[in-house]
Design a protein around this motif. Structure first.
Motif, mmCIF file in Angstrom:
data_model
loop_
_atom_site.group_PDB
_atom_site.id
_atom_site.type_symbol
_atom_site.label_atom_id
_atom_site.label_comp_id
_atom_site.label_asym_id
_atom_site.label_seq_id
_atom_site.Cartn_x
_atom_site.Cartn_y
_atom_site.Cartn_z
ATOM 1 N N LEU A 1 0.821 -1.215 0.000
ATOM 2 C CA LEU A 1 0.000 0.000 0.000
ATOM 3 C C LEU A 1 0.854 1.264 0.000
ATOM 4 O O LEU A 1 0.571 2.220 -0.726
ATOM 5 N N VAL A 2 1.898 1.285 0.812
ATOM 6 C CA VAL A 2 2.704 2.511 0.925
ATOM 7 C C VAL A 2 3.530 2.764 -0.335
ATOM 8 O O VAL A 2 3.976 3.898 -0.559
ATOM 9 N N ASN A 3 3.726 1.747 -1.152
ATOM 10 C CA ASN A 3 4.524 1.915 -2.367
ATOM 11 C C ASN A 3 3.676 2.215 -3.601
ATOM 12 O O ASN A 3 4.213 2.350 -4.707
ATOM 13 N N LEU A 4 2.362 2.334 -3.414
ATOM 14 C CA LEU A 4 1.481 2.614 -4.543
ATOM 15 C C LEU A 4 1.488 4.107 -4.870
ATOM 16 O O LEU A 4 1.784 4.946 -4.013
ATOM 17 N N PRO A 5 1.127 4.469 -6.097
ATOM 18 C CA PRO A 5 1.048 5.893 -6.459
ATOM 19 C C PRO A 5 0.015 6.610 -5.585
ATOM 20 O O PRO A 5 -1.016 6.025 -5.223
ATOM 21 N N PRO A 6 0.263 7.850 -5.240
ATOM 22 C CA PRO A 6 -0.695 8.598 -4.415
ATOM 23 C C PRO A 6 -2.032 8.752 -5.125
ATOM 24 O O PRO A 6 -2.088 8.854 -6.354
ATOM 25 N N ASP A 7 -3.093 8.733 -4.341
ATOM 26 C CA ASP A 7 -4.447 8.948 -4.848
ATOM 27 C C ASP A 7 -4.941 7.822 -5.766
ATOM 28 O O ASP A 7 -5.924 8.005 -6.490
ATOM 29 N N LEU A 8 -4.272 6.671 -5.745
ATOM 30 C CA LEU A 8 -4.730 5.548 -6.579
ATOM 31 C C LEU A 8 -6.000 4.924 -6.012
ATOM 32 O O LEU A 8 -6.846 4.446 -6.772
ATOM 33 N N LEU A 9 -6.122 4.925 -4.688
ATOM 34 C CA LEU A 9 -7.208 4.186 -4.035
ATOM 35 C C LEU A 9 -8.124 5.088 -3.217
ATOM 36 O O LEU A 9 -7.704 6.111 -2.675
ATOM 37 N N HIS A 10 -9.369 4.667 -3.150
ATOM 38 C CA HIS A 10 -10.328 5.162 -2.169
ATOM 39 C C HIS A 10 -10.708 3.932 -1.355
ATOM 40 O O HIS A 10 -11.234 2.963 -1.904
ATOM 41 N N ILE A 11 -10.432 3.969 -0.054
ATOM 42 C CA ILE A 11 -10.599 2.769 0.761
ATOM 43 C C ILE A 11 -11.737 2.928 1.758
ATOM 44 O O ILE A 11 -11.786 3.897 2.520
ATOM 45 N N GLU A 12 -12.653 1.974 1.737
ATOM 46 C CA GLU A 12 -13.694 1.854 2.757
ATOM 47 C C GLU A 12 -13.194 0.829 3.770
ATOM 48 O O GLU A 12 -13.054 -0.356 3.452
ATOM 49 N N ALA A 13 -12.876 1.305 4.974
ATOM 50 C CA ALA A 13 -12.362 0.424 6.024
ATOM 51 C C ALA A 13 -13.460 0.203 7.058
ATOM 52 O O ALA A 13 -13.642 1.015 7.964
ATOM 53 N N GLY A 14 -14.197 -0.862 6.892
ATOM 54 C CA GLY A 14 -15.357 -1.110 7.752
ATOM 55 C C GLY A 14 -14.978 -1.481 9.175
ATOM 56 O O GLY A 14 -14.177 -2.384 9.392
ATOM 57 N N MET A 15 -15.550 -0.779 10.144
ATOM 58 C CA MET A 15 -15.321 -1.076 11.558
ATOM 59 C C MET A 15 -16.576 -1.696 12.188
ATOM 60 O O MET A 15 -16.500 -2.642 12.949
ATOM 61 N N GLN A 16 -17.747 -1.104 11.907
ATOM 62 C CA GLN A 16 -19.046 -1.504 12.439
ATOM 63 C C GLN A 16 -19.189 -1.254 13.944
ATOM 64 O O GLN A 16 -20.176 -0.721 14.408
ATOM 65 N N SER A 17 -18.207 -1.685 14.717
ATOM 66 C CA SER A 17 -18.202 -1.440 16.158
ATOM 67 C C SER A 17 -16.786 -1.658 16.677
ATOM 68 O O SER A 17 -16.007 -2.408 16.077
#
Length: 544
Positions: free
Chosen positions: A274-290
């Motif tokens: 992830l840290v080596n990917l081009p900037p702004d390549l991804l939009h991430i939904e990180a589900g927590m729920q609780s």
């Protein structure tokens, strides 16, 4: 034979992938016998306009997909259409029919059948039999009321060879004029969350990562800037996830990819990728729920709060992507007190957005089947929202809904966001008092930004006077009015005043200056006369 697809969505940008996904599987011999028509639109359109189009086509069969937020509208449209076209058959599919469909079919006799499950392999068989006047009622997935009034349920249809399906983009009905496209690279989910329609025993099927290159090339050729990956948990298989991320990187900066990632499952290799990917390549939904482990465990969700928080913290602070996260009120064992504490923890981490949704007991989910176990009372009508549980009352759920609106305005909507975050982090009772104040105010959620900012200013003026400095400075820097709220505190500095102006620019006559004194500090703001705006071009703090 005339077959009509009704593609009714909640907004223009959204469209149903089911139409091209099913149509792509048809045999050529069947396709030639059919005249197709797709009628697309949103739930905001006048129903009579749809009816006119349907009457003009006069179909033998109407097909449509029912979702959480189009179901009521779709029902109103179809019941009127059937009254005018009595010989037209109507068949519905979609997630609304993943549960028991007896009651729905009994109450809505104008619906010939509903389909439950994955339709790609069944669809060509169904169309062939329907066109030839042969029995199709016995095919897997179909539910209907027979001529004797008996309920016939053919179970859940499941695609046996996911990788062999023809891709939706090969259909002439695939819509390339939308702002984004959806691509499903895997089907099924290793999680067994009881509140999710994917929390069943279906095995996980993947398509070869190499097969995506040609599809993504076409997306780029079409000039589409966004691809939403529909995989339920993108990082369920770490090695495959890294392989896909490497592929996605080849399409930077032309395409941004939306992914759903489980923050508890970020291993070292994925983090490095992830840290080596081009900037702004991804939009991430990180589900927590609780963030309550009892809630997480009771919902049969993998992971725990500590590892999820660690993963979210990494995504927010160690990557260059837009990170959204979420919580769900109304889950088993989830109290309002704990929910507010979880919101404060997420605010402290500072992801781009925090979405707080109320639990919906969706048809076919384990939690809906076991609702009585937790004392869950929910609406029998879409969107099936929870009304109360053994652990949260109706009034407390109203408070949670207010908290959701507050987050949308001040956090996600960035109305005085910096002030909101500081106030939330500095004061344990901030959210409690703000919820109470919001509910007691006569306030229109759809008001403009400045009116929303005034709500927070008035609240802090009443409850947190020592923290007003946050709002005052942000109000002015955002360019809000100088004639109301904190803006009225500004004083104009003129040349020749006794107060020495440390930011005065004698070489330019295009600037004017305002200042205010707070907590032994003088805040200076420089404005440009040639720009008709309250927004300063720079500011300076002078220690008194």
């Amino acid at each position: 034979m005339k077959i009509l697809w009704l593609n009714i969505n909640s907004s223009y940008s959204h469209t149903s992938l089911s139409i091209p996904a099913l149509h792509a599987q048809l045999w050529e011999s069947v396709e030639s016998d059919i005249e197709w028509r797709v009628i697309s639109g949103t739930i905001n359109r006048d129903i009579s306009l749809y009816i006119s189009e349907i009457l003009e086509f006069n179909p033998h069969l109407i097909l449509s997909t029912a979702w959480l937020f189009n179901h009521n509208y779709l029902y109103s449209l179809l019941v009127r259409s059937k009254a005018l076209l009595k010989d037209t058959s109507i068949i519905l599919g979609g997630p609304e029919f993943l549960g028991d469909n007896y009651e729905y079919l009994s109450q809505n006799s104008f619906i010939d059948a509903v389909f439950r499950g994955e339709g790609e392999e069944v669809f060509p068989l169904f169309v062939d039999r329907f066109v030839k006047g042969m029995d199709w009622f016995s095919l897997p997935g179909f539910c209907h009321i027979d001529k004797n009034g008996g309920y016939v349920d053919n179970g859940v249809a499941e695609v046996k060879d996911f990788s062999a399906l023809k891709i939706p983009e090969s259909s002439s009905f695939f819509e390339w004029d939308r702002p984004f496209v959806q691509i499903e690279t895997s089907r099924g989910c290793f999680n067994r969350c009881t509140f999710c329609i994917s929390g069943n025993d279906r095995k996980i099927d993947n398509i070869p990562a190499s097969s995506l290159r040609e599809r993504l090339n076409k997306v780029r050729e079409k000039g589409i800037k966004e691809v939403r990956i529909l995989d339920r948990t993108f990082n369920a298989n770490p090695k495959r996830a890294i392989l896909l991320l490497t592929l996605f990187a080849e399409y930077s900066p032309d395409i941004k990819f939306h992914l759903e990632i489980h923050p508890s499952l970020l291993d070292k290799e994925i983090k490095e990728s992830l840290v080596n990917l081009p900037p702004d390549l991804l939009h991430i939904e990180a589900g927590m729920q609780s963030l309550d482990n009892n809630v997480i465990s009771e919902c049969n969700r993998s992971g725990d709060s500590d590892s999820s928080l660690e993963g979210l913290n990494y995504l927010v602070h160690s990557t260059s992507f837009e990170i959204h996260t979420d919580l769900i009120s109304g889950l088993p064992f989830y109290t309002l007190k704990r929910l507010k504490a979880d919101v404060r923890k997420l605010v402290l981490l500072n992801p781009e957005e925090i979405q707080l949704e109320s639990l919906k007991l969706l048809p076919g989910t384990k939690l809906r089947e076991n609702a009585s176990k937790y004392g869950i009372c929910f609406s029998p009508l879409p969107p099936y929202e929870v009304l109360q549980t053994n652990h949260i009352s109706f009034e407390e759920l109203k408070n949670a809904d207010t908290l959701s609106k507050i987050l949308e305005i001040f956090y996600n909507g960035k109305i005085l966001k910096e002030s909101f975050v500081k106030l939330c982090n500095d004061n344990e009772i901030f959210l409690d008092l703000l919820i109470e104040y919001y509910d007691s105010s006569i306030f229109d959620y759809n008001s403009g930004a400045e009116k929303k900012a005034m709500l927070l200013w008035d609240f802090c003026h009443k409850n947190f006077k020592n923290s007003q400095v946050y709002i005052i400075k942000e109000w002015i820097c955002n360019g809000y009015s100088h004639n109301k709220g904190p803006g009225k505190l500004l004083r104009i500095w003129k040349f020749g005043d006794k107060i020495v102006n440390p930011v005065f620019k004698s070489e330019s006559k295009d600037y004017y200056y305002k200042f205010l004194d707070l907590d032994k500090k003088r805040f200076w703001f420089i404005f440009n006369k040639t720009i008709n705006s309250y927004k300063p071009i720079s500011n300076f703090i002078e220690i008194l």
